[in-house]
Scaffold this motif. Structure first.
Motif, mmCIF file in Angstrom:
data_model
loop_
_atom_site.group_PDB
_atom_site.id
_atom_site.type_symbol
_atom_site.label_atom_id
_atom_site.label_comp_id
_atom_site.label_asym_id
_atom_site.label_seq_id
_atom_site.Cartn_x
_atom_site.Cartn_y
_atom_site.Cartn_z
ATOM 1 N N MET A 1 -8.771 0.372 1.072
ATOM 2 C CA MET A 1 -7.450 -0.224 0.899
ATOM 3 C C MET A 1 -7.547 -1.726 0.660
ATOM 4 O O MET A 1 -6.803 -2.288 -0.154
ATOM 5 C CB MET A 1 -6.586 0.060 2.128
ATOM 6 N N MET B 1 0.811 -1.214 0.000
ATOM 7 C CA MET B 1 0.000 0.000 0.000
ATOM 8 C C MET B 1 0.847 1.267 0.000
ATOM 9 O O MET B 1 0.316 2.368 -0.115
ATOM 10 C CB MET B 1 -0.941 0.007 1.198
ATOM 11 N N LEU C 1 -6.021 -3.718 -2.523
ATOM 12 C CA LEU C 1 -5.131 -4.872 -2.406
ATOM 13 C C LEU C 1 -5.702 -6.076 -3.145
ATOM 14 O O LEU C 1 -4.981 -6.819 -3.807
ATOM 15 C CB LEU C 1 -4.897 -5.206 -0.929
#
Length: 317
Positions: free
Chosen positions: A145, A99, A149
């Motif tokens: 997030m 990230m 991912l």
């Protein structure tokens, strides 16, 4: 010959290998310290690459805590060790790195040609000690997030390229070197689209650093390293192109790229005359008479057949 000999000039700098020994660093640690700007280097006047001034070695050796402080500042660890430093599971550490929260400092390819990212242990300790990052170390990642991912987000290579570019720009000594550093992260086709003049592009490529070398050129490992070094995201390519365009403008204003010039004609040796032009010698004998007669007859034929010399029969009574 006189018995007195002149002592050689004092060497103000030394090669990387000697500097690493004097600083108590492994060669990989030394190279990383140079890459990070922890050890300043100088160009070799003889054109043999860069060197380290003795004054720089003295400065580092005089720093508090030497050599432990210097060694600790370039300690690089892989994923398993990095997770232990931050006291998180390796899976969580990998997610944080993908990230973009943790930036690799270098990488290498293992025997299976898999990329192994390395991180500065000092930076990991600082990240873990920051209270603002506590939720990232223990809580669930935000839903956005997690979706990124799951879609394959991985910013490790891009973040490494940004760090690598910073190192190249720090070592650049002029406008053309800075332009070359930017060109190093772009595909050659992108560079050719910006530097369309072939002489300018050739000059730029002289200052374009190559990708990290891990194996023979053209091998699968070398191709993989080149892919990591080359910008891939559209927005990353866009700002690199913009910066390279501006850097080339500054480089041209500083010193235009050299161009070939026409070589002047070699001077004629003194006293040597130009050969006289050849002239036709008059022909004699039977062949000469025949040629002169042919020319005379041809001229007469031509003269008789000109319109102004023919007889106008229409005016006769």
């Amino acid at each position: 010959m006189s018995g007195n000999t002149v002592a050689p000039p004092h060497t103000l700098s030394c090669a990387y290998s000697r500097a690493a020994r004097e600083l108590g660093l492994k060669r990989s640690q030394f190279d990383l310290a140079v890459h990070l700007g922890r050890i300043r280097t100088v160009p070799d006047d003889g054109g043999g690459g860069r060197r380290v001034a003795h004054a720089e070695i003295d400065r580092l050796r005089a720093a508090p805590g030497f050599p432990d402080t210097l060694t600790r500042s370039v300690e690089a660890v892989g994923t398993t060790e990095a997770a232990a430093v931050m006291r998180v599971p390796p899976s969580r550490f990998t997610r944080l790195a993908r990230m973009g929260f943790l930036v690799p400092v270098t990488f290498y390819l293992n025997r299976y040609r898999a990329v192994v990212w390395l991180y500065l242990a000092d930076e990991l300790r600082q990240f873990a000690a920051d209270e603002d990052n506590a939720t990232l170390l223990t809580g669930r990642a935000p839903e956005g997030m997690r979706d990124q991912l799951a879609a394959g987000l991985d910013l490790r290579a891009r973040n490494w390229r940004g760090r690598h570019l910073g190192s190249l720009l720090r070592q650049a000594e002029g406008p053309w070197q800075r332009a070359g550093a930017l060109a190093a992260l772009l595909d050659p086709a992108q560079v050719a689209d910006i530097a369309r003049d072939p002489y300018e592009r050739s000059h730029l490529n002289r200052f374009r650093p190559g990708p990290p070398t891990y194996s023979a050129p053209g091998s699968p490992a070398a191709q993989l390293a080149e892919r990591i070094t080359t910008a891939a995201d559209p927005d990353e390519i866009a700002w690199l192109r913009s910066d390279l365009t501006h850097a080339l403008e500054l480089a041209r204003a500083h010193r235009p790229a050299p161009r070939p010039t026409e070589k002047p004609a070699p001077p004629r040796p003194a006293g040597k005359r130009e050969p006289a032009p050849r002239t036709e010698r008059p022909r004699t004998g039977l062949l000469g008479r025949l040629l002169r007669r042919s020319v005379r007859d041809a001229g007469a034929y031509s003269f008789r057949n000109r319109p102004s010399c023919t007889t106008d029969t229409s005016s006769r009574p």
